[in-house]
Design a protein around this motif. Structure first.
Motif, mmCIF file in Angstrom:
data_model
loop_
_atom_site.group_PDB
_atom_site.id
_atom_site.type_symbol
_atom_site.label_atom_id
_atom_site.label_comp_id
_atom_site.label_asym_id
_atom_site.label_seq_id
_atom_site.Cartn_x
_atom_site.Cartn_y
_atom_site.Cartn_z
ATOM 1 N N VAL A 1 70.095 -42.467 -39.751
ATOM 2 C CA VAL A 1 70.021 -43.109 -38.439
ATOM 3 C C VAL A 1 69.692 -44.594 -38.554
ATOM 4 O O VAL A 1 69.227 -45.217 -37.608
ATOM 5 C CB VAL A 1 69.002 -42.413 -37.510
ATOM 6 C CG1 VAL A 1 69.446 -41.005 -37.187
ATOM 7 C CG2 VAL A 1 67.621 -42.409 -38.127
ATOM 8 N N GLY A 2 69.902 -45.139 -39.729
ATOM 9 C CA GLY A 2 69.808 -46.594 -39.860
ATOM 10 C C GLY A 2 68.449 -47.120 -40.272
ATOM 11 O O GLY A 2 68.219 -48.322 -40.243
ATOM 12 N N LEU A 3 67.517 -46.228 -40.624
ATOM 13 C CA LEU A 3 66.229 -46.708 -41.127
ATOM 14 C C LEU A 3 66.331 -46.942 -42.622
ATOM 15 O O LEU A 3 66.915 -46.136 -43.342
ATOM 16 C CB LEU A 3 65.140 -45.664 -40.868
ATOM 17 C CG LEU A 3 64.488 -45.683 -39.497
ATOM 18 C CD1 LEU A 3 63.590 -44.475 -39.326
ATOM 19 C CD2 LEU A 3 63.667 -46.945 -39.339
ATOM 20 N N ARG A 4 65.749 -48.039 -43.087
ATOM 21 C CA ARG A 4 65.728 -48.332 -44.518
ATOM 22 C C ARG A 4 64.281 -48.481 -44.927
ATOM 23 O O ARG A 4 63.582 -49.362 -44.436
ATOM 24 C CB ARG A 4 66.499 -49.627 -44.822
ATOM 25 C CG ARG A 4 67.981 -49.550 -44.489
ATOM 26 C CD ARG A 4 68.733 -48.628 -45.443
ATOM 27 N NE ARG A 4 70.115 -48.442 -45.057
ATOM 28 C CZ ARG A 4 70.566 -47.469 -44.263
ATOM 29 N NH1 ARG A 4 69.730 -46.593 -43.753
ATOM 30 N NH2 ARG A 4 71.843 -47.375 -43.982
ATOM 31 N N LEU A 5 63.833 -47.601 -45.793
ATOM 32 C CA LEU A 5 62.418 -47.557 -46.138
ATOM 33 C C LEU A 5 62.125 -48.370 -47.400
ATOM 34 O O LEU A 5 62.808 -48.212 -48.407
ATOM 35 C CB LEU A 5 61.976 -46.108 -46.351
ATOM 36 C CG LEU A 5 62.271 -45.163 -45.181
ATOM 37 C CD1 LEU A 5 61.784 -43.753 -45.500
ATOM 38 C CD2 LEU A 5 61.636 -45.659 -43.890
ATOM 39 N N ASN A 6 61.093 -49.205 -47.307
ATOM 40 C CA ASN A 6 60.625 -49.996 -48.444
ATOM 41 C C ASN A 6 61.743 -50.771 -49.126
ATOM 42 O O ASN A 6 61.815 -50.846 -50.345
ATOM 43 C CB ASN A 6 59.905 -49.091 -49.457
ATOM 44 C CG ASN A 6 58.722 -48.385 -48.837
ATOM 45 O OD1 ASN A 6 58.047 -48.945 -47.988
ATOM 46 N ND2 ASN A 6 58.489 -47.149 -49.241
ATOM 47 N N LYS A 7 62.624 -51.313 -48.319
ATOM 48 C CA LYS A 7 63.750 -52.093 -48.831
ATOM 49 C C LYS A 7 63.798 -53.392 -48.051
ATOM 50 O O LYS A 7 63.461 -53.411 -46.866
ATOM 51 C CB LYS A 7 65.052 -51.342 -48.538
ATOM 52 C CG LYS A 7 65.738 -50.748 -49.741
ATOM 53 C CD LYS A 7 67.153 -50.319 -49.372
ATOM 54 C CE LYS A 7 68.156 -51.311 -49.927
ATOM 55 N NZ LYS A 7 69.488 -51.190 -49.372
ATOM 56 N N ARG A 8 64.250 -54.448 -48.690
ATOM 57 C CA ARG A 8 64.450 -55.662 -47.892
ATOM 58 C C ARG A 8 65.926 -55.759 -47.522
ATOM 59 O O ARG A 8 66.770 -55.166 -48.202
ATOM 60 C CB ARG A 8 63.962 -56.892 -48.644
ATOM 61 C CG ARG A 8 64.685 -57.148 -49.936
ATOM 62 C CD ARG A 8 64.172 -58.445 -50.565
ATOM 63 N NE ARG A 8 64.712 -58.636 -51.901
ATOM 64 C CZ ARG A 8 65.921 -59.106 -52.164
ATOM 65 N NH1 ARG A 8 66.728 -59.421 -51.190
ATOM 66 N NH2 ARG A 8 66.340 -59.242 -53.410
ATOM 67 N N PRO A 9 66.248 -56.498 -46.471
ATOM 68 C CA PRO A 9 67.656 -56.595 -46.077
ATOM 69 C C PRO A 9 68.496 -57.152 -47.230
ATOM 70 O O PRO A 9 68.024 -58.005 -47.971
ATOM 71 C CB PRO A 9 67.644 -57.571 -44.905
ATOM 72 C CG PRO A 9 66.241 -57.572 -44.399
ATOM 73 C CD PRO A 9 65.368 -57.267 -45.569
#
Ligand SMILES: Nc1nc2c(ncn2[C@@H]2O[C@H](COP(=O)(O)OP(=O)(O)OP(=O)(O)O)[C@@H](O)[C@H]2O)c(=O)[nH]1
Ligand SMILES: [K+]
Ligand SMILES: [Mg+2]
Length: 399
Positions: A166-174
């Motif tokens: 659903v578009g969540l990115r955990l512990n990542k930078r763009p």
């Protein structure tokens, strides 16, 4: 065919397709197709607010933290322990059916903690109350992913996949990819370093899938196809996540040791009240809150009631600080005096752009006020500079 069936069909095709140089483009295209379908899936159904009954909880306090996890991992027990708000806990799954808010009082700040129903594999496609739960997770500042230390380690991957869907990115930078759609001019593809995952042709193909024919794209890192799709979709949310392994009272010391060494992980036991302090301090660190204490002229600062800022939300400059106190304050500020880590010497005269750090003390000097200890040497003018220099102190401003 529904959206979910379409996704399943493409996933099956991807699973059948061998991964090699020849299929690389085709696989990239399939990934883009899935990403597009998932975005469609996220659009709230017609006539609904997207929230769902029992899930719309008003934001409160200086930050919001969501408890996400499989059923019966101890989310409600944890909420009760950390906030004092009772949330029903029991040995059967799906005890919690709505969103239950509590407040953590920590370091003179208030943090809203949200207990949520357990989610299961398929949550992102609407299984159980998955979609609503994930929507709440998205509205929070960080996620505590609660895991049962005695259960399969695969749970962490399954939940991460559900949140990613659903578009969540955990512990990542763009991803470091510059992307801008244009009206004309075709596609301009550039990179500042050699790319090993994506080439020009693949990039064109993905853009084609999105019907984008004019754009500027610049890779600033060796990004993957997934990164590229994230940038094109543009709706991803990058969040900190702490993996909280609960129930360490029922596993051996070797397992506890191994789990504790995983990145971004904290091991706890609600039953034995083990390591809850560590969890709170980790959570606090990850939230990146900046407490600023206001010092009225000639008085001690009030250390019980900080203004709480955040670099991620709203910013930490002197201007942000002033806006926090009152929207109209900024125009009256001549300069501020700062004590604390952000200051080079005490007190430092700072302008509106100065960036404050946690536990700084700030005294605002307004344009019509005198500086502490000094005498007002000249009348203020509405066009006086925000920051007063030594030269200006010696030579009053011309009118
Ligand atoms: N051994 C052990 N059991 C725990 C611990 N924390 C919670 N439990 C037990 O785990 C069971 C589930 O706890 P809940 O707090 O209801 O779990 P939940 O994640 O909120 O569950 P759902 O709301 O159903 O998703 C209860 O029987 C708790 O007593 C712990 O640290 N150790
Ligand atoms: K339960
Ligand atoms: Mg519960």
């Amino acid at each position: 065919m529904g959206i979910i069936e379409k996704i399943k069909e493409i996933e099956a095709e991807m699973a059948r397709t061998q991964k090699n140089k020849a299929t690389e483009y085709h696989l990239g295209q399939l990934k883009a197709k899935i990403a597009k379908l998932r975005t469609q899936l996220l659009e709230p159904p017609k006539g609904s607010s997207g929230g769902g009954e029992g899930f719309e909880v008003t934001k409160f306090g200086h930050g919001r933290v969501a408890l996400i996890g499989f059923p019966s991992v101890g989310k409600s027990t944890l909420l009760t322990m950390l906030t004092g708000t009772h949330s029903e806990s029991a040995s059967y799954e799906f005890t919690t059916l709505t969103c239950i808010p509590g407040i953590i009082h920590y370091n003179d700040t208030k943090i809203q903690l949200l207990d949520l129903p357990g989610i299961i594999e398929g949550a992102s496609e609407g299984k159980g109350r998955g979609r609503q739960v994930i929507a709440v997770a998205k509205s929070s500042d960080i996620v505590l992913m609660v895991l049962d230390a005695s259960k399969s380690e695969g749970h962490r991957q399954i939940l991460t996949r559900e949140l990613e869907a659903v578009g969540l990115r955990l512990n990542k930078r763009p991803p470091q990819i510059y992307f801008k759609k244009k009206k004309t001019g075709g596609i301009s593809f550039n990179s500042t370093l050699p790319l090993t995952h994506v080439d020009e042709k693949l990039c064109y193909q993905i853009l084609h899938e999105y019907k984008i024919h004019n754009a500027e794209i610049l890779f600033r890192e060796d990004a993957t196809v997934d990164d590229l799709i994230d940038v094109i979709e543009g709706n991803r949310k990058y969040m900190k996540c702490i993996y909280v392994y609960n129930k360490i009272d029922v596993v051996g010391i070797d397992d506890v040791d191994r789990l504790a060494r995983q990145p971004n992980s904290v091991v706890i036991s609600c039953n034995l009240k083990l390591n809850l302090d560590r969890l709170l301090s980790r959570m606090w660190d990850e939230m990146g809150l900046v407490r600023v204490y206001t010092k009225p002229q000639g008085q001690q600062p009030d250390f019980s009631d900080p203004v709480v800022l955040s670099a991620d939300r709203g910013g930490c400059s002197v201007e942000d600080f002033c806006n926090h106190i009152h929207r109209s304050l900024v125009k009256d500020v001549k300069y501020v005096l700062v004590w604390g880590i952000s200051a080079r010497h005490y007190p430092q005269h700072c302008g509106l752009s100065h960036v404050l750090r946690d536990e700084d003390v700030v005294q605002i000097v307004k344009k019509k006020e005198k500086e502490e200890g000094g005498r007002g040497r000249f009348k203020s003018h509405s066009n006086a500079p925000a920051r007063i220099s030594d030269r200006e102190k010696k030579a009053p401003l011309k009118t």
